[in-house]
Design a protein around this motif. Structure first.
Motif, PDB file in Angstrom:
ATOM      1  N   CYS A 122     -27.537  -6.107 -13.534  1.00 29.13           N
ATOM      2  CA  CYS A 122     -26.961  -5.235 -12.500  1.00 29.13           C
ATOM      3  C   CYS A 122     -25.706  -4.521 -13.012  1.00 29.13           C
ATOM      4  O   CYS A 122     -25.468  -3.360 -12.677  1.00 29.13           O
ATOM      5  CB  CYS A 122     -26.643  -6.043 -11.244  1.00 29.13           C
ATOM      6  SG  CYS A 122     -28.136  -6.739 -10.470  1.00 29.13           S
ATOM      7  N   SER A 168     -25.198  -0.449 -13.352  1.00 23.75           N
ATOM      8  CA  SER A 168     -24.021   0.211 -12.786  1.00 23.75           C
ATOM      9  C   SER A 168     -23.327   1.082 -13.835  1.00 23.75           C
ATOM     10  O   SER A 168     -22.935   2.225 -13.565  1.00 23.75           O
ATOM     11  CB  SER A 168     -23.047  -0.842 -12.246  1.00 23.75           C
ATOM     12  OG  SER A 168     -21.865  -0.240 -11.780  1.00 23.75           O
ATOM     13  N   ILE A 181     -25.548  -2.899  -6.598  1.00 25.86           N
ATOM     14  CA  ILE A 181     -26.828  -3.042  -7.316  1.00 25.86           C
ATOM     15  C   ILE A 181     -27.405  -4.434  -7.063  1.00 25.86           C
ATOM     16  O   ILE A 181     -28.617  -4.599  -6.866  1.00 25.86           O
ATOM     17  CB  ILE A 181     -26.642  -2.797  -8.827  1.00 25.86           C
ATOM     18  CG1 ILE A 181     -26.031  -1.406  -9.090  1.00 25.86           C
ATOM     19  CG2 ILE A 181     -27.963  -2.937  -9.570  1.00 25.86           C
ATOM     20  CD1 ILE A 181     -26.909  -0.248  -8.666  1.00 25.86           C
ATOM     21  N   LEU A 204     -28.359   7.112  -6.358  1.00 22.32           N
ATOM     22  CA  LEU A 204     -29.518   6.461  -6.982  1.00 22.32           C
ATOM     23  C   LEU A 204     -30.656   7.449  -7.144  1.00 22.32           C
ATOM     24  O   LEU A 204     -31.395   7.419  -8.142  1.00 22.32           O
ATOM     25  CB  LEU A 204     -29.963   5.253  -6.151  1.00 22.32           C
ATOM     26  CG  LEU A 204     -28.960   4.090  -6.067  1.00 22.32           C
ATOM     27  CD1 LEU A 204     -29.469   3.031  -5.094  1.00 22.32           C
ATOM     28  CD2 LEU A 204     -28.726   3.473  -7.440  1.00 22.32           C
TER      29      LEU A 204
END
Length: 840
Positions: free
Chosen positions: A28, A32, A48, A69
């Motif tokens: 994650c 990011s 995330i 996103l």
């Protein structure tokens, strides 16, 4: 709440873009950072984690987050995130060609996602033969639906993708004219269609106007072409929804099955974990009709609630050959057995990616795979603290594995209440499973670990905590006494060794050899230690320093005096220890033992290579120079002229001044003695062997007063030579003594090689006594053992015994047959024929 199908699409596209196959919390942060680099916009690591379920979602995602996103996955508007085919009424598919085209687009999209998220490169995966047979039977049958059921990690999704490609998508597919729709369960959830209707959802995906009937379209096509419509539904395990919604999905599927009662041209194929299937089955168990329409498959196991068997040995070979591009039979059998579960193949592939030469003889690879599995499924997952606490309680309720491995579920009531989510994930991730027992008057539910090795890992962790992380003699003694007649004992010792080597406390390893271990266990654990040391040395530069500090090589060398030449672990352990030796003195000891193996194989090329390694090492302090003896034997093996040498002249004259030493009998002395005995085999006689062993026993009376592994080995060699030189009453007495010793394995330390030498001696004795049938059996038994371990010198000796047996029986046909077999044996191994007289 945000549209579930939209969020699922977001996650899929992010994973596709980043190339992540199996997402973990650690990934994650990487995602990011990637978003920040690409767009110069910030989506936090926590956000995330919330998206992928690693953190609690307390509110909807912001418009900024969703838009960012969207931009990251190269989409301009959030509205574009939808199923691959999602048409409105004006774009409705009006004919079968359109429907088939849309089904193909959906299937291709699903297959692409599977290939991109495969745990190993998709081209390394294989089609399962059992699944092909099952699907073919189902397709031709009157059954309506089937389901591939297993615990997690059996590769059901890959299995389905290969089935779809093989039967429908390739040019030579047997059912390429039939239509397949491969879709995931996530596609059935979106904000506009909360109330589920299976057929309506299929129509939405296929772009069929809601007032039209999908079933009518399928029936009409079947009446015209005779081609069927197959729905393949996967992804139930990825469906993170409330329990009532999942039940609603099951009810919708069941209604659909009922609606196609009389339509033979529609086939539904699903894939579920065992726990998911049990919930689905609870919805159909009272309907005889629904159960009659279920094709169970040819491999359904009621106890395991599974119809997907592990990979066969041949299937493992196929996959590993693609990963290794080498001989698959080099794999440790235990590791190969573990790789029958596709989940571990994924972890094995990761290890090979990090270290292409990662291939060990012991279960070190097996332990690394287990450790990675636990790290991924527990320590890097949601609720990991609660999961560990729950598993601790399970271990404690099994009385630390001393009695049972399953725990009554009613004893876990308080934990189930406190750690409900953690428990459900442990079930869904394949750590724990529930089972029912009918042994009592009423059924009782039990909870147990699915795989014994996962249980053993957490049992070790719990014992470690119980002893406050102190791995000392008390810890080892506890394992030995508590699990004496339990297979868990040996596995706990291995987990302990791995832990000790990882923390660098090598001194504690000495306690292992104070335990009551048989020689198989002892040799295996030496090899396990050696391979863990080599593995550690690759990532910890301080390993060599720690070896010297704790004098671990001195401890291990002391254990090698047993000379168990027919245990492959012994030879492999010495080979690995030579690689991690910290001094030339230790290296010379290991190379000298390996020289004995090379000489006994009678392979002159191997002996020549060993001589090169010995030549650079200082032999000062040795009673007999190992390089010099190996060189003299090499001259014989290579059929070269031999100049007069003092050592050879002394052998011929039964004079052994170089053995006269006051040094204590240690492994170095033992190696020198064994090399000298082998030199005598090539240049001396059996009488010489007897005199040499008598000299050694005179030099070390205290050692020979005990029945150690080395002294029993020497007694067997002595008896073997005596049976050739003087097969009389005295040799019979020695034989009787040795048989008594070998029958008392609990008292005396015995090796398999000593037993093989005793068998050789007995074969000679039986032949002398005229018991030819038994002598022949013993000789053949020895030949098989020696061939398996490349002890060709011993093999030739036993061929000589068999030839002598048939000479005594006056059977020239058999004599010539075995002479020819011996000749072929020597030619295959490039052993000079002139050595026959010497060895015999």
């Amino acid at each position: 709440m945000d549209d579930i199908s939209t969020l699922n699409e977001v996650k899929s596209l992010i994973l596709l873009k980043t190339g992540i196959r199996t997402i973990t919390p650690a990934d994650c942060k990487r995602i990011s950072i990637e978003i920040s680099k690409t767009l110069n916009k910030n989506v936090s690591e926590t956000t995330i984690k919330r998206l992928f379920g690693f953190a609690v979602v307390k509110h909807n995602f912001s418009k900024f987050t969703l838009t960012t996103l969207s931009e990251y996955v190269n989409k301009e508007q959030i509205g574009n995130w939808s199923a691959p085919v999602h048409l409105n009424a004006q774009e409705s598919a009006t004919n079968w060609t359109d429907i088939r085209h849309n089904a193909r687009k959906i299937t291709d999209f699903t297959l692409k996602g599977i290939k991109n998220r495969s745990g190993i490169p998709y081209e390394m995966t294989i089609s399962r033969k059992f699944a092909e047979h099952d699907f073919d039977d189902f397709f031709k049958s009157n059954y309506t639906y089937t389901c591939f059921i297993s615990q997690p990690g059996y590769g059901r999704t890959i299995l389905l993708s290969h089935l779809v490609e093989k039967f429908f998508n390739s040019e030579f597919s047997t059912h390429k004219d039939s239509t397949v729709m491969f879709i995931t369960a996530n596609s059935f959830f979106n904000a506009d269609h909360i109330t589920l209707n299976f057929e309506d959802q299929l129509k939405i995906q296929l772009g069929i106007y809601h007032k039209e009937s999908l079933l009518d379209h399928i029936r009409e096509n079947y009446s015209q072409t005779g081609k069927k419509f197959v729905i393949v539904l996967d992804g139930f395990s990825e469906l993170i929804i409330k329990k009532d919604l999942k039940k609603q999905l099951f009810e919708s599927i069941i209604s659909f099955i009922c609606s196609i009662e009389n339509i033979d041209c529609i086939k539904l194929v699903m894939s579920m974990r065992s726990t998911t299937w049990m919930r689905f089955y609870d919805c159909i168990r009272h309907s005889a009709f629904l159960k009659s329409k279920w094709f169970t498959g040819n491999y359904f196991n009621q106890n395991e609630v599974s119809n997907v068997p592990p990979l066969t040995g041949k299937e493992v070979d196929q996959i590993i050959s693609k990963i290794n591009h080498s001989d698959v039979y080099e794999l440790n059998p235990k590791l190969k057995s573990q790789l029958k579960f596709p989940l571990y193949i994924q972890l094995y592939y990761q290890l090979k990616e990090e270290d292409p030469y990662f291939n060990y003889s012991t279960s070190i690879t097996f332990h690394e795979l287990i450790s990675r599995f636990i790290q991924e499924k527990i320590y890097r997952s949601n609720y990991y603290t609660e999961k560990i606490l729950f598993l601790k309680k399970v271990i404690q309720l099994t009385d630390y594995g001393k009695k049972v491995d399953a725990v009554p579920k009613d004893l876990l009531i308080s934990e189930l209440s406190a750690f409900k989510n953690a428990y459900m994930e442990l079930l869904s991730e394949g750590i724990l499973m529930e089972e029912k027992s009918q042994d009592d008057y009423q059924p009782r539910e039990y909870v147990r670990f699915i795989y014994p090795h996962i249980f053993e890992y957490f049992l070790f962790i719990e014992l470690l905590e119980k002893f406050h992380l102190q791995v000392d003699w008390t810890f080892f003694q506890f394992i030995q006494s508590s699990y004496e007649s339990n297979n868990v004992r040996f596995h706990l010792l291995q987990w302990t060794i791995r832990f000790i080597i990882r923390i660098g406390d090598f001194r504690s390893l000495s306690h292992i050899f104070d335990l009551q271990l048989n020689y198989f266990e002892r040799n295996y654990l030496i090899l396990f230690i050696a391979e863990n040391l080599r593995f550690r040395a690759r990532y910890s530069p301080d390993t060599t320093k720690l070896l010297a500090e704790h004098k671990l090589h001195d401890i291990l060398i002391k254990q090698l005096i047993n000379f168990d030449f027919v245990d492959s672990c012994y030879k492999e352990a010495v080979t690995v220890l030579a690689d991690v030796a910290d001094t030339d003195e230790n290296r010379l000891i290991y190379q000298s033992i390996l020289a004995i193996f090379d000489i006994m194989s009678m392979d002159q090329d191997r002996v020549a290579l060993r001589l090169n390694k010995l030549s650079s090492l200082d032999t000062k302090g040795w009673p007999v120079n190992p390089y010099e003896m190996t060189w003299l034997i090499y001259l014989k093996l290579s059929n070269r002229a031999i100049e007069p040498h003092p050592m050879i002249q002394d052998l011929e004259n039964f004079n052994y001044p170089f053995l006269e030493t006051k040094a204590a009998l240690d492994t170095k002395q033992g190696i020198a003695y064994v090399l000298f005995l082998i030199l005598n085999t090539f240049y001396g006689s059996d009488e010489g062997t007897i005199k040499i062993i008598r000299t050694i026993s005179r030099l070390h009376p205290r050692v020979f007063s005990k029945r150690t592994a080395f002294t029993i080995f020497m007694m067997n060699v002595f008896a073997l030579s005596s049976s050739k030189v003087n097969p009389g009453k005295k040799t019979d007495q020695i034989e009787h003594i040795l048989i008594e010793i070998h029958n008392n394995k609990t008292r005396f330390k015995l090796t398999e090689y000593s037993e093989a030498i005793l068998r050789m001696m007995q074969a000679n004795q039986l032949r002398t006594r005229g018991e030819y049938v038994l002598a022949y059996e013993y000789s053949n038994e020895c030949i098989q053992i020696f061939k398996r371990n490349e002890l060709n010198l011993n093999c030739i000796m036993m061929y000589d015994v068999i030839i002598s047996i048939f000479k005594d029986l006056k059977d020239p046909v058999k004599v010539n047959e075995y002479k020819y077999e011996r000749l072929c044996f020597m030619e295959e191994r490039k052993i000079p024929h002139k050595l026959l007289v010497t060895v015999s």
